[in-house]
Design an enzyme around this catalytic site. Structure first.
Site, PDB file in Angstrom:
ATOM      1  N   TYR A   1     -15.571  -0.446   8.419  1.00 16.11           N
ATOM      2  CA  TYR A   1     -14.153  -0.178   8.661  1.00 16.11           C
ATOM      3  C   TYR A   1     -13.789  -0.440  10.125  1.00 16.11           C
ATOM      4  O   TYR A   1     -12.815  -1.138  10.433  1.00 16.11           O
ATOM      5  CB  TYR A   1     -13.897   1.278   8.279  1.00 16.11           C
ATOM      6  CG  TYR A   1     -12.486   1.781   8.475  1.00 16.11           C
ATOM      7  CD1 TYR A   1     -11.452   1.341   7.666  1.00 16.11           C
ATOM      8  CD2 TYR A   1     -12.210   2.748   9.444  1.00 16.11           C
ATOM      9  CE1 TYR A   1     -10.166   1.833   7.823  1.00 16.11           C
ATOM     10  CE2 TYR A   1     -10.931   3.247   9.603  1.00 16.11           C
ATOM     11  CZ  TYR A   1      -9.907   2.785   8.795  1.00 16.11           C
ATOM     12  OH  TYR A   1      -8.643   3.284   8.955  1.00 16.11           O
TER      13      TYR A   1
ATOM     14  N   ASP B   1       2.145  -1.804  -4.371  1.00 17.57           N
ATOM     15  CA  ASP B   1       0.765  -1.326  -4.319  1.00 17.57           C
ATOM     16  C   ASP B   1       0.003  -2.037  -5.418  1.00 17.57           C
ATOM     17  O   ASP B   1       0.604  -2.605  -6.330  1.00 17.57           O
ATOM     18  CB  ASP B   1       0.716   0.199  -4.520  1.00 17.57           C
ATOM     19  CG  ASP B   1      -0.547   0.805  -3.902  1.00 17.57           C
ATOM     20  OD1 ASP B   1      -0.456   1.398  -2.825  1.00 17.57           O
ATOM     21  OD2 ASP B   1      -1.649   0.640  -4.491  1.00 17.57           O
TER      22      ASP B   1
ATOM     23  N   LYS C   1     -11.321  -3.234  11.791  1.00 18.14           N
ATOM     24  CA  LYS C   1     -10.136  -2.858  12.571  1.00 18.14           C
ATOM     25  C   LYS C   1     -10.164  -3.527  13.948  1.00 18.14           C
ATOM     26  O   LYS C   1      -9.129  -4.004  14.440  1.00 18.14           O
ATOM     27  CB  LYS C   1     -10.034  -1.332  12.712  1.00 18.14           C
ATOM     28  CG  LYS C   1      -9.646  -0.625  11.427  1.00 18.14           C
ATOM     29  CD  LYS C   1      -8.234  -1.000  10.960  1.00 18.14           C
ATOM     30  CE  LYS C   1      -7.798  -0.256   9.728  1.00 18.14           C
ATOM     31  NZ  LYS C   1      -6.556  -0.763   9.140  1.00 18.14           N
TER      32      LYS C   1
ATOM     33  N   GLY D   1       0.823  -1.218   0.000  1.00 23.49           N
ATOM     34  CA  GLY D   1       0.000   0.000   0.000  1.00 23.49           C
ATOM     35  C   GLY D   1       0.848   1.255   0.000  1.00 23.49           C
ATOM     36  O   GLY D   1       0.516   2.251   0.645  1.00 23.49           O
TER      37      GLY D   1
ATOM     38  N   GLY E   1      -0.645   4.862  -1.017  1.00 23.58           N
ATOM     39  CA  GLY E   1      -1.704   5.492  -0.231  1.00 23.58           C
ATOM     40  C   GLY E   1      -1.212   6.671   0.585  1.00 23.58           C
ATOM     41  O   GLY E   1      -0.050   7.088   0.476  1.00 23.58           O
TER      42      GLY E   1
ATOM     43  N   ASN F   1      -1.336  -7.218  -5.069  1.00 21.18           N
ATOM     44  CA  ASN F   1      -2.682  -7.147  -4.501  1.00 21.18           C
ATOM     45  C   ASN F   1      -2.643  -7.942  -3.198  1.00 21.18           C
ATOM     46  O   ASN F   1      -2.251  -9.117  -3.217  1.00 21.18           O
ATOM     47  CB  ASN F   1      -3.647  -7.783  -5.518  1.00 21.18           C
ATOM     48  CG  ASN F   1      -5.072  -7.842  -5.011  1.00 21.18           C
ATOM     49  OD1 ASN F   1      -5.334  -7.588  -3.837  1.00 21.18           O
ATOM     50  ND2 ASN F   1      -5.973  -8.193  -5.907  1.00 21.18           N
TER      51      ASN F   1
ATOM     52  N   ARG G   1      -1.691  -0.487  -7.488  1.00 25.32           N
ATOM     53  CA  ARG G   1      -1.593   0.405  -8.654  1.00 25.32           C
ATOM     54  C   ARG G   1      -0.193   1.024  -8.707  1.00 25.32           C
ATOM     55  O   ARG G   1       0.556   0.929  -7.748  1.00 25.32           O
ATOM     56  CB  ARG G   1      -2.658   1.500  -8.572  1.00 25.32           C
ATOM     57  CG  ARG G   1      -2.518   2.354  -7.327  1.00 25.32           C
ATOM     58  CD  ARG G   1      -3.771   3.196  -7.082  1.00 25.32           C
ATOM     59  NE  ARG G   1      -3.869   3.554  -5.673  1.00 25.32           N
ATOM     60  CZ  ARG G   1      -3.660   4.778  -5.197  1.00 25.32           C
ATOM     61  NH1 ARG G   1      -3.330   5.767  -5.997  1.00 25.32           N
ATOM     62  NH2 ARG G   1      -3.784   5.027  -3.904  1.00 25.32           N
TER      63      ARG G   1
HETATM   64  N1  SER Z   1      -9.061   8.454   8.945  1.00 23.75           N
HETATM   65  C1  SER Z   1      -9.823   7.235   9.028  1.00 23.75           C
HETATM   66  C2  SER Z   1     -11.158   7.399   8.432  1.00 23.75           C
HETATM   67  O1  SER Z   1     -11.725   8.450   8.589  1.00 23.75           O
HETATM   68  C3  SER Z   1      -9.934   6.809  10.445  1.00 23.75           C
HETATM   69  O2  SER Z   1      -8.959   5.888  10.726  1.00 23.75           O
HETATM   70  O3  SER Z   1     -11.647   6.473   7.863  1.00 23.75           O
END
Ligand code: SER
Length: 316
Positions: free
Chosen positions: A142, A34, A146, A8, A11, A52, A36
């Protein structure tokens, strides 16, 4: 000598961390990758591979080919974007991590870094000065990925001795690579719009406080944690790291000090509910004790750098 693989690298974090790691370990010892193509400053200064994270065999080949001893696994879909595609995002965030953990165990890679986030917290979490250990009931794709990831790294540590280091990053603010689809990203966009348009329409309410950190502080913290002695580390999953706490109105006032004509309006969208479920500030005293976490930038110091650097970008 350690050999590093960054997954990554194109990013928001990877594009800066990779270059910093190359300064420390030497350009040829840090393999960037990455899904890409990355910027030229990364592809031309050291090894680069298209990878990937969902193709674990190919990642393993690269690990063997370069004799990798440490991996920074940064590939993920952020909070706002993950809400738009829950199941594919879960795959990238979760399967991506599990495959890498398994590979690190099998190939005996010495150390792994994996970012967690303030998104592990939820509506029942204490909102101010949020402690390291407390109720965590994330309600975003997300955040769920996590929190699950944190439990998996703790499991692999205990059961197989895999040494994963992790930080619960607050919102990260940077000028090099724009953030992609996070809830805290208004605090990146606002600086771009200030320079390009002189105004910004914010997708969060003006008084929404969130923990935030400027990228140079985040990079420094990440490398400090990776260099810390294992026997000093008391957290089995991921370290709270706070940085600053501010709201959109604070950013507005900070920018106005530099650009008096700057204006800001508010049109909150679905990300307001996500922000409301996250802490306003973080207790990071354990990281300060265990590995000397510290910060250089406050909001005004960061604003000055952000505006100056983004201006330079558009003058080129
Ligand atoms: N910056 C992230 C988000 O807003 C939080 O870890 O998804």
């Amino acid at each position: 000598m350690d050999k590093i693989l960054v997954l990554g690298c194109a990013g928001q974090i990877g594009s800066e961390l990779t270059l910093e790691l190359r300064k420390i370990y030497g350009d040829s010892n840090v393999c960037a990758s990455d899904i890409r193509q990355a910027d030229k400053d990364i592809t031309e200064s050291g090894p680069f591979e298209i990878l990937n994270v969902l193709e674990a065999n190919k990642v393993a080949e690269v690990v063997k080919k370069h004799g990798i001893t440490q991996i920074y696994h940064l590939a993920a879909i952020l909070s706002g974007n993950a809400e738009k595609k829950p199941l594919p995002s879960w795959d990238i965030n979760m399967k991506g991590l599990l495959d890498i953990l398994e590979m690190v165990k099998e190939l005996k890679v010495k150390r792994l870094f994996w970012p967690s986030s303030i998104a592990v917290f939820g509506p029942s979490t204490p909102i101010k000065n949020t402690p390291q250990q407390c109720v965590m009931d994330p309600n975003t794709v997300y955040g769920i990925s996590k929190l699950a990831g944190e439990r998996w790294i703790a499991y692999y540590r205990k059961r197989y001795g895999v040494d994963t280091r992790s930080i619960r990053y607050p919102g990260l603010i940077s000028y090099k690579t724009e953030a992609g689809g996070g809830t805290t990203d208004y605090a990146v966009e606002v600086y771009y719009d200030a320079i390009q348009k002189g105004s910004y329409i914010c997708f969060l309410e003006k008084d929404t406080y969130l923990p935030m950190m400027f990228m140079p502080d985040a990079i420094k913290a990440t490398i400090q944690l990776m260099h810390a002695d294992a026997d000093k580390l008391t957290v089995e999953d991921s370290y709270n790291v706070g940085g600053m706490s501010f709201c959109p109105d604070d950013v507005f006032k900070s920018i106005q000090k530099e650009m008096p004509n700057f204006t800001m309006d508010y049109e909150p969208d679905f990300r307001q509910a996500i922000a409301n479920s996250w802490p306003q500030s973080i207790d990071d005293s354990i990281a300060r004790n265990d590995w000397n976490l510290s910060f250089e930038y406050d909001l005004d110091a960061m604003t000055k750098v952000m505006l100056a650097e983004i201006k330079k970008k558009f003058e080129k």
